[in-house]
Design a protein around this motif. Structure first.
Motif, PDB file in Angstrom:
ATOM      1  N   HIS A  53      39.268  49.567  51.340  1.00  0.00           N
ATOM      2  CA  HIS A  53      40.047  50.530  50.558  1.00  0.00           C
ATOM      3  C   HIS A  53      39.113  51.470  49.787  1.00  0.00           C
ATOM      4  CE1 HIS A  53      44.260  49.615  51.063  1.00  0.00           C
ATOM      5  NE2 HIS A  53      44.075  48.327  50.838  1.00  0.00           N
ATOM      6  N   LEU A  54      38.071  50.921  49.191  1.00  0.00           N
ATOM      7  CA  LEU A  54      37.149  51.742  48.405  1.00  0.00           C
ATOM      8  C   LEU A  54      36.409  52.735  49.287  1.00  0.00           C
ATOM      9  CD1 LEU A  54      35.672  49.086  45.953  1.00  0.00           C
ATOM     10  CD2 LEU A  54      37.404  50.830  45.473  1.00  0.00           C
ATOM     11  N   ILE A  55      36.006  52.307  50.467  1.00  0.00           N
ATOM     12  CA  ILE A  55      35.327  53.218  51.384  1.00  0.00           C
ATOM     13  C   ILE A  55      36.222  54.408  51.712  1.00  0.00           C
ATOM     14  CG2 ILE A  55      34.594  53.472  53.792  1.00  0.00           C
ATOM     15  CD1 ILE A  55      33.358  50.739  53.614  1.00  0.00           C
ATOM     16  N   ARG A  56      37.503  54.136  51.915  1.00  0.00           N
ATOM     17  CA  ARG A  56      38.426  55.203  52.306  1.00  0.00           C
ATOM     18  C   ARG A  56      38.885  56.059  51.135  1.00  0.00           C
ATOM     19  NH1 ARG A  56      41.918  50.746  55.299  1.00  0.00           N
ATOM     20  NH2 ARG A  56      40.721  50.486  57.208  1.00  0.00           N
ATOM     21  N   LYS A  57      39.006  55.463  49.934  1.00  0.00           N
ATOM     22  CA  LYS A  57      39.757  56.122  48.872  1.00  0.00           C
ATOM     23  C   LYS A  57      38.977  56.398  47.594  1.00  0.00           C
ATOM     24  CE  LYS A  57      43.863  53.759  50.653  1.00  0.00           C
ATOM     25  NZ  LYS A  57      44.865  52.697  50.397  1.00  0.00           N
ATOM     26  N   ALA A  58      37.821  55.794  47.407  1.00  0.00           N
ATOM     27  CA  ALA A  58      37.084  56.005  46.155  1.00  0.00           C
ATOM     28  C   ALA A  58      36.536  57.426  46.100  1.00  0.00           C
ATOM     29  CB  ALA A  58      35.950  55.003  46.021  1.00  0.00           C
ATOM     30  N   PRO A  59      36.602  58.087  44.942  1.00  0.00           N
ATOM     31  CA  PRO A  59      36.163  59.477  44.826  1.00  0.00           C
ATOM     32  C   PRO A  59      34.664  59.636  44.601  1.00  0.00           C
ATOM     33  CG  PRO A  59      37.105  58.757  42.755  1.00  0.00           C
ATOM     34  CD  PRO A  59      37.254  57.600  43.706  1.00  0.00           C
ATOM     35  N   VAL A  60      33.937  58.526  44.425  1.00  0.00           N
ATOM     36  CA  VAL A  60      32.490  58.585  44.188  1.00  0.00           C
ATOM     37  C   VAL A  60      31.796  57.668  45.195  1.00  0.00           C
ATOM     38  CG1 VAL A  60      32.811  59.070  41.735  1.00  0.00           C
ATOM     39  CG2 VAL A  60      32.505  56.697  42.500  1.00  0.00           C
ATOM     40  N   PRO A  61      30.469  57.769  45.325  1.00  0.00           N
ATOM     41  CA  PRO A  61      29.757  56.873  46.240  1.00  0.00           C
ATOM     42  C   PRO A  61      30.012  55.401  45.924  1.00  0.00           C
ATOM     43  CG  PRO A  61      28.320  58.663  45.552  1.00  0.00           C
ATOM     44  CD  PRO A  61      29.567  58.781  44.735  1.00  0.00           C
ATOM     45  N   VAL A  62      30.130  54.606  46.982  1.00  0.00           N
ATOM     46  CA  VAL A  62      30.366  53.169  46.858  1.00  0.00           C
ATOM     47  C   VAL A  62      29.176  52.427  47.463  1.00  0.00           C
ATOM     48  CG1 VAL A  62      31.868  51.228  47.467  1.00  0.00           C
ATOM     49  CG2 VAL A  62      32.864  53.483  46.986  1.00  0.00           C
ATOM     50  N   LEU A  63      28.497  51.636  46.649  1.00  0.00           N
ATOM     51  CA  LEU A  63      27.361  50.841  47.107  1.00  0.00           C
ATOM     52  C   LEU A  63      27.840  49.422  47.338  1.00  0.00           C
ATOM     53  CD1 LEU A  63      24.315  50.535  47.667  1.00  0.00           C
ATOM     54  CD2 LEU A  63      24.025  50.020  45.233  1.00  0.00           C
ATOM     55  N   LEU A  64      27.838  49.009  48.606  1.00  0.00           N
ATOM     56  CA  LEU A  64      28.277  47.669  48.973  1.00  0.00           C
ATOM     57  C   LEU A  64      27.034  46.801  49.171  1.00  0.00           C
ATOM     58  CD1 LEU A  64      31.081  48.885  51.346  1.00  0.00           C
ATOM     59  CD2 LEU A  64      31.415  47.700  49.174  1.00  0.00           C
ATOM     60  N   VAL A  65      26.933  45.761  48.370  1.00  0.00           N
ATOM     61  CA  VAL A  65      25.695  45.001  48.230  1.00  0.00           C
ATOM     62  C   VAL A  65      25.731  43.717  49.039  1.00  0.00           C
ATOM     63  CG1 VAL A  65      24.183  43.851  46.557  1.00  0.00           C
ATOM     64  CG2 VAL A  65      25.412  45.933  45.905  1.00  0.00           C
ATOM     65  N   LYS A  66      24.619  43.446  49.712  1.00  0.00           N
ATOM     66  CA  LYS A  66      24.423  42.163  50.393  1.00  0.00           C
ATOM     67  C   LYS A  66      23.214  41.471  49.771  1.00  0.00           C
ATOM     68  CE  LYS A  66      27.082  42.957  54.505  1.00  0.00           C
ATOM     69  NZ  LYS A  66      27.232  42.655  55.929  1.00  0.00           N
ATOM     70  N   ASP A  67      22.615  40.526  50.485  1.00  0.00           N
ATOM     71  CA  ASP A  67      21.553  39.707  49.895  1.00  0.00           C
ATOM     72  C   ASP A  67      20.163  40.307  50.070  1.00  0.00           C
ATOM     73  OD1 ASP A  67      23.129  37.556  48.907  1.00  0.00           O
ATOM     74  OD2 ASP A  67      23.430  36.880  50.963  1.00  0.00           O
ATOM     75  N   HIS A  68      20.039  41.382  50.828  1.00  0.00           N
ATOM     76  CA  HIS A  68      18.727  41.977  51.090  1.00  0.00           C
ATOM     77  C   HIS A  68      18.109  42.503  49.795  1.00  0.00           C
ATOM     78  CE1 HIS A  68      15.600  44.447  52.872  1.00  0.00           C
ATOM     79  NE2 HIS A  68      15.896  43.959  54.059  1.00  0.00           N
ATOM     80  N   ALA A  69      16.822  42.229  49.605  1.00  0.00           N
ATOM     81  CA  ALA A  69      16.127  42.677  48.391  1.00  0.00           C
ATOM     82  C   ALA A  69      15.827  44.168  48.455  1.00  0.00           C
ATOM     83  CB  ALA A  69      14.835  41.889  48.220  1.00  0.00           C
ATOM     84  N   VAL A 104      24.888  48.976  51.968  1.00  0.00           N
ATOM     85  CA  VAL A 104      25.440  50.180  52.588  1.00  0.00           C
ATOM     86  C   VAL A 104      26.012  51.067  51.490  1.00  0.00           C
ATOM     87  CG1 VAL A 104      27.156  51.124  54.181  1.00  0.00           C
ATOM     88  CG2 VAL A 104      25.993  48.969  54.735  1.00  0.00           C
ATOM     89  N   LEU A 105      25.582  52.325  51.473  1.00  0.00           N
ATOM     90  CA  LEU A 105      26.100  53.298  50.515  1.00  0.00           C
ATOM     91  C   LEU A 105      26.980  54.287  51.270  1.00  0.00           C
ATOM     92  CD1 LEU A 105      26.011  54.400  47.565  1.00  0.00           C
ATOM     93  CD2 LEU A 105      24.213  55.948  48.362  1.00  0.00           C
ATOM     94  N   ALA A 106      28.267  54.304  50.943  1.00  0.00           N
ATOM     95  CA  ALA A 106      29.226  55.195  51.610  1.00  0.00           C
ATOM     96  C   ALA A 106      29.570  56.344  50.678  1.00  0.00           C
ATOM     97  CB  ALA A 106      30.485  54.424  51.995  1.00  0.00           C
ATOM     98  N   ILE A 107      29.410  57.573  51.176  1.00  0.00           N
ATOM     99  CA  ILE A 107      29.740  58.743  50.361  1.00  0.00           C
ATOM    100  C   ILE A 107      30.794  59.581  51.070  1.00  0.00           C
ATOM    101  CG2 ILE A 107      27.411  58.744  49.382  1.00  0.00           C
ATOM    102  CD1 ILE A 107      26.797  61.211  51.025  1.00  0.00           C
ATOM    103  N   LYS A 108      31.534  60.339  50.277  1.00  0.00           N
ATOM    104  CA  LYS A 108      32.631  61.153  50.782  1.00  0.00           C
ATOM    105  C   LYS A 108      32.204  62.611  50.952  1.00  0.00           C
ATOM    106  CE  LYS A 108      36.189  58.262  50.761  1.00  0.00           C
ATOM    107  NZ  LYS A 108      35.535  57.102  50.184  1.00  0.00           N
ATOM    108  N   PRO A 109      32.977  63.375  51.741  1.00  0.00           N
ATOM    109  CA  PRO A 109      32.713  64.816  51.846  1.00  0.00           C
ATOM    110  C   PRO A 109      32.982  65.515  50.520  1.00  0.00           C
ATOM    111  CG  PRO A 109      34.200  64.050  53.597  1.00  0.00           C
ATOM    112  CD  PRO A 109      34.096  62.954  52.593  1.00  0.00           C
ATOM    113  N   ASP A 110      32.396  66.691  50.341  1.00  0.00           N
ATOM    114  CA  ASP A 110      32.687  67.496  49.154  1.00  0.00           C
ATOM    115  C   ASP A 110      34.179  67.808  49.102  1.00  0.00           C
ATOM    116  OD1 ASP A 110      30.097  67.501  48.386  1.00  0.00           O
ATOM    117  OD2 ASP A 110      29.695  69.608  48.812  1.00  0.00           O
ATOM    118  N   GLY A 111      34.732  67.806  47.916  1.00  0.00           N
ATOM    119  CA  GLY A 111      36.133  68.158  47.748  1.00  0.00           C
ATOM    120  C   GLY A 111      37.102  67.037  48.045  1.00  0.00           C
TER     121      GLY A 111
END
Length: 314
Positions: A133-149, A295-302
């Motif tokens: 849901h956040l990937i599709r709908k969040a208005p700002v970049p979403v950083l999804l964190v795993k165990d990698h340092a 993984v950092l997911a960002i949205k298009p401008d606007g």
């Protein structure tokens, strides 16, 4: 694109390692950003307590919030002296993604950080996970964190579609590259541009006898090389840091990230709804389960989130 000044870290009470909190603190130390740590709670038995009065139901809700607030204060205590500002927030809601997005809009956070994990396939199809849901709908970049340092002098992959000539997609490519550059600077890491392109359609070799698949493949590859190098020149990315691969992005992005032992993949995504989103997802959703790094997911401008501040809270 603005610097990170306000971070919203989503905490999971079942995650003993608290990956999202640790990543937020790590980033805040390097950027002087403030952190709000959000825990969304809900007890579904609340909906079944028809025998209780409204006051009793409200007491049940308030007690759970107070209990979790005390727990969250204890979790945050060791980090109080490590960052400029860190504050707890506990919200009662049965749809976590909604309260996350509403707080982001209201408080104008620059970045959402959330831990993620593998999703059971059938569960993911029927009950769309919060991070989807956040990937599709969040208005700002979403950083999804795993165990990698996040080691010093690590590698960051900026996944782009360089040959797409649509103006909106060009701007998205530019934002992906700039965002990867921002994190590369913060983390003292190398930035790579990865462009994936489709292979030769098999039906063309069957339907057109004079079709030369090798010539076609070379022409397509050269087109993608030229387009990628144009972006690299524009953003001062060394040519040797440009990776052009033939195949599906959701497969190649992860394999390249593993090969480079990347600490972060930056990818653009657009909102999707309906059955196609539930069954097919998009590239960001496909690679989430297989990725062994953040993984950092960002949205298009606007981009405008479909979640509104005036939506009723459950």
């Amino acid at each position: 694109m603005s610097e990170f000044n306000k971070i919203l870290a989503i905490i999971d009470a079942t995650d003993e390692t608290q990956k999202s909190l640790k990543r937020a603190v790590e980033l805040a130390k390097k950027t002087d950003a403030s952190i709000t740590v959000l825990l969304v709670v809900y007890d579904f038995s609340y909906e079944m307590t028809t025998m209780l009065s409204g006051d009793e139901r409200e007491l049940m809700r308030r007690c759970m919030i107070e209990e979790r607030t005390i727990w969250l204060d204890e979790i945050l205590a060791p980090y109080a002296d490590q960052v400029q500002q860190i504050r707890p927030l506990v919200e009662w809601h049965n749809r976590p993604f909604e309260v996350i997005i509403k707080h982001t809009l209201q408080e104008q956070y620059d970045l959402i950080i959330k831990a993620t994990h593998k999703h059971h396939l059938l569960h993911s199809v029927i009950f769309t996970p919060t991070d989807w849901h956040l990937i599709r709908k969040a208005p700002v970049p979403v950083l999804l964190v795993k165990d990698h340092a996040w080691p010093e002098h690590g590698n960051i992959i900026a996944a782009i579609n360089a040959a797409n000539d649509e103006i909106d997609h060009k701007i998205l490519n530019q934002n992906i590259i700039k965002m990867a550059g921002k994190f590369a600077k913060i983390l003292n890491a190398q930035r790579y541009l990865l462009n994936c392109y489709p292979g030769t359609p098999i039906n063309l070799t069957v339907e057109i006898p004079e079709f030369d698949p090798n010539q076609y493949r070379q022409a397509i590859r050269q087109h993608h090389i030229n387009a990628t190098l144009d972006y690299a020149k524009q953003y001062q990315v060394p040519q040797e840091n440009c990776l052009i691969e033939e195949g599906l992005p959701e497969d190649l992005i992860n394999s390249v990230a593993k090969e480079k032992d990347a600490e972060l993949i930056v990818i653009g995504t657009v909102g999707r709804t309906g059955l196609s989103a539930a069954l097919l997802g998009n590239t960001a959703e496909h690679l989430l389960d297989a990725a062994n790094c953040d993984v950092l997911a960002i949205k298009p401008d606007g981009f405008v989130s479909p979640v509104k501040l005036d939506d009723k809270k459950q």
